[in-house]
Design an enzyme around this catalytic site. Structure first.
Site, PDB file in Angstrom:
ATOM      1  N   ASP A  38      34.865  41.712  38.397  1.00  8.25           N
ATOM      2  CA  ASP A  38      35.625  42.594  37.505  1.00  8.25           C
ATOM      3  C   ASP A  38      35.819  41.863  36.181  1.00  8.25           C
ATOM      4  O   ASP A  38      35.643  40.644  36.098  1.00  8.25           O
ATOM      5  CB  ASP A  38      36.995  42.907  38.137  1.00  8.25           C
ATOM      6  CG  ASP A  38      37.834  43.842  37.276  1.00  8.25           C
ATOM      7  OD1 ASP A  38      37.264  44.707  36.603  1.00  8.25           O
ATOM      8  OD2 ASP A  38      39.068  43.690  37.265  1.00  8.25           O
ATOM      9  N   SER A  39      36.201  42.615  35.166  1.00  7.98           N
ATOM     10  CA  SER A  39      36.496  42.022  33.857  1.00  7.98           C
ATOM     11  C   SER A  39      37.681  41.067  33.934  1.00  7.98           C
ATOM     12  O   SER A  39      37.793  40.157  33.125  1.00  7.98           O
ATOM     13  CB  SER A  39      36.814  43.120  32.865  1.00  7.98           C
ATOM     14  OG  SER A  39      37.860  43.928  33.355  1.00  7.98           O
ATOM     15  N   CYS A  65      34.564  46.830  38.533  1.00  9.26           N
ATOM     16  CA  CYS A  65      35.061  47.205  37.211  1.00  9.26           C
ATOM     17  C   CYS A  65      34.444  48.536  36.820  1.00  9.26           C
ATOM     18  O   CYS A  65      33.225  48.651  36.711  1.00  9.26           O
ATOM     19  CB  CYS A  65      34.654  46.122  36.211  1.00  9.26           C
ATOM     20  SG  CYS A  65      35.116  46.486  34.515  1.00  9.26           S
ATOM     21  N   GLU A  85      49.742  44.799  34.075  1.00  7.76           N
ATOM     22  CA  GLU A  85      49.788  43.337  33.964  1.00  7.76           C
ATOM     23  C   GLU A  85      51.181  42.851  33.591  1.00  7.76           C
ATOM     24  O   GLU A  85      51.539  41.709  33.856  1.00  7.76           O
ATOM     25  CB  GLU A  85      48.721  42.857  32.978  1.00  7.76           C
ATOM     26  CG  GLU A  85      47.352  43.355  33.437  1.00  7.76           C
ATOM     27  CD  GLU A  85      46.182  42.464  33.109  1.00  7.76           C
ATOM     28  OE1 GLU A  85      46.258  41.738  32.112  1.00  7.76           O
ATOM     29  OE2 GLU A  85      45.193  42.500  33.875  1.00  7.76           O
ATOM     30  N   CYS A 104      39.989  53.215  37.415  1.00  2.00           N
ATOM     31  CA  CYS A 104      40.193  51.860  36.906  1.00  2.00           C
ATOM     32  C   CYS A 104      40.886  51.085  38.019  1.00  2.00           C
ATOM     33  O   CYS A 104      41.798  51.606  38.663  1.00  2.00           O
ATOM     34  CB  CYS A 104      41.064  51.880  35.649  1.00  2.00           C
ATOM     35  SG  CYS A 104      41.561  50.241  35.076  1.00  2.00           S
ATOM     36  N   HIS A 114      43.005  48.875  38.065  1.00  4.17           N
ATOM     37  CA  HIS A 114      44.437  48.617  37.941  1.00  4.17           C
ATOM     38  C   HIS A 114      45.286  49.813  38.391  1.00  4.17           C
ATOM     39  O   HIS A 114      46.465  49.662  38.687  1.00  4.17           O
ATOM     40  CB  HIS A 114      44.821  48.322  36.491  1.00  4.17           C
ATOM     41  CG  HIS A 114      44.499  46.948  36.014  1.00  4.17           C
ATOM     42  ND1 HIS A 114      43.222  46.519  35.806  1.00  4.17           N
ATOM     43  CD2 HIS A 114      45.302  45.894  35.693  1.00  4.17           C
ATOM     44  CE1 HIS A 114      43.247  45.262  35.354  1.00  4.17           C
ATOM     45  NE2 HIS A 114      44.493  44.862  35.286  1.00  4.17           N
TER      46      HIS A 114
END
Lengths: 272, 272
Positions: free
Chosen positions: B12-13, B75, B156, B188, B190
């Site tokens: 993932d990024s 990702c 985050e 996504c 997240h």
């Protein structure tokens, strides 16, 4: 020694540093400006100090190859992580960073025993460089810092004055507000976009807001005048380099610079 | 041909892809996993497609050197920008991307003429790959996409269930909600952290929420079973590589993975 006709180099992790470009254009309209925004690796504020330092030195070398007469570190995170190393690499070209410029400006407008708040990215706040720079000048000034990681993405989304922005600022500013601040340093180049909602949330017009973009432009002017290195031109040129053309770039750049953006050149990271 | 004892490579990024690691650990507890998070260059979602593609291929090469038996693109942005190129580079190692996995899962749980929403980063949404992948399977399904750039920084910051998160979701979901959706794809890695507030804001328990992390883990299991390549071990190992140790790394990683993080190895970008 560089000619007075040489350009000023300004760089940032992304395009937030265009607020510094704007302040420099206003203060020094005759200067040519070369800007580098590291849009392929933005944001720096969440990265480690070592990584930020390496990136800052790479960009410094890029600007030195462009024969700049002065370098402005428009990124608080780089300024906090790597200013001494960049000063050394750039010699004899003078280097100014937003952290020292903002700290000096705060000490100029506040009393030596005042209380000042600093808001910035995680990396800037965790580094403690604002505290150190301010207490170097005024050892008795008390400094309260708060990392505000969401403000950069909010600015890039254009949400600087809606309910989400205000609620976010209320949460972030609650702790430091409780200290009855006399001033607040906007320790990130994106934050001037929130000046008005910050004033509202602070709720006290006597709190002085220090914009580090304006501070560094004023310092740059003072040094060029002192060294007799002002560019005699009427209107300077602006060259803009980025390491990636990000989504919504044009729109974002206009938001920061407040006028039409010139041609943007893409620089591959391998050439840094 | 890779041995069934070879590890699964997941990347993932940043560290959002740890939600995929968690889903794979749950679905395939015997598998060894090698994770790479490109924390020095996160986020990808605001970068150009060309840059994202280059980064994705570099990481693929890194994982192939680790002799993985399968690669999962955790990702969405990379999956949208570079899946065909990564499939080609990795041959004969099978590659699965979250976009196709999520699209297939959506088509499995919805009716062919249903309306589905997709939320993701700017790059993912602008690429239109979810629309293409879904309409490849069900040409009559209508797809409504919305970029939600603030959700990654909110996750985050750990603000997944406060007033700011809910207000942000209300703004982002307003348009697509107006289309009377039957399902919503969390496009996504997240976003699974916002599952509950998303349900609340959608306000309709009949809307099916498709988590692309769970979808890709299920697809990976199906392929390993089919190819007879399951690892017979009882409990797999987990190796975690990152390109930078970002601020708050440990805390963040725990938020995503939901348990103790093993030793993290730093990989310099020059070695990619």
């Amino acid at each position: 020694v560089a000619s007075n006709k040489a350009p000023i180099g300004i760089f940032d992790s992304g395009i937030g540093g265009l607020t510094v470009v704007k302040a420099v254009m206003d203060a020094l309209p005759g200067e040519d400006i070369i800007y580098f925004g590291d849009t392929a690796r933005v944001p720096y504020g969440i990265k480690s100090m070592e990584t930020v330092r390496e990136y800052g030195l790479q960009i410094t070398t890029f600007l030195l190859r462009k024969k700049v007469k002065m370098i402005l570190i428009a990124c608080n995170t780089v300024s906090a992580a790597a200013e001494p190393q960049i000063v050394e690499r750039a010699q004899p070209v003078p280097v100014l960073g937003v952290v020292k410029a903002g700290s000096r400006a705060a000490c100029d407008v506040l009393q030596p025993t005042d209380k000042v708040g600093v808001i910035g990215t995680l990396a800037t706040v965790n580094s403690g460089t604002y505290e150190a720079a301010i207490q170097d000048i005024n050892p008795k000034m008390r400094v309260f810092s708060k990392a505000c990681p969401l403000l950069v993405p909010l600015a890039e989304e254009g949400w600087t004055d809606n309910e989400v922005a205000r609620k976010t600022l209320e949460i972030y500013l609650a702790d430091i507000k409780a200290n009855n601040l006399n001033g607040l340093i906007l320790g990130c180049t994106h934050y001037p976009l929130f000046k008005e909602p910050i004033r509202e949330v602070l709720g006290n017009p006597d709190i002085k807001i220090i914009d580090s973009a304006e501070s560094i432009a004023a310092s740059a002017k003072a040094i060029l005048v002192e060294k007799n290195m002002l560019n005699p031109k009427e209107k300077g040129n602006f060259e803009c380099y980025v390491s990636d053309k990000p989504q919504r770039f044009q729109q974002l750049a206009e938001r920061f610079l407040g006028n039409t953006i010139p041609r943007i050149e893409l620089v591959s990271l391998e050439h840094l």
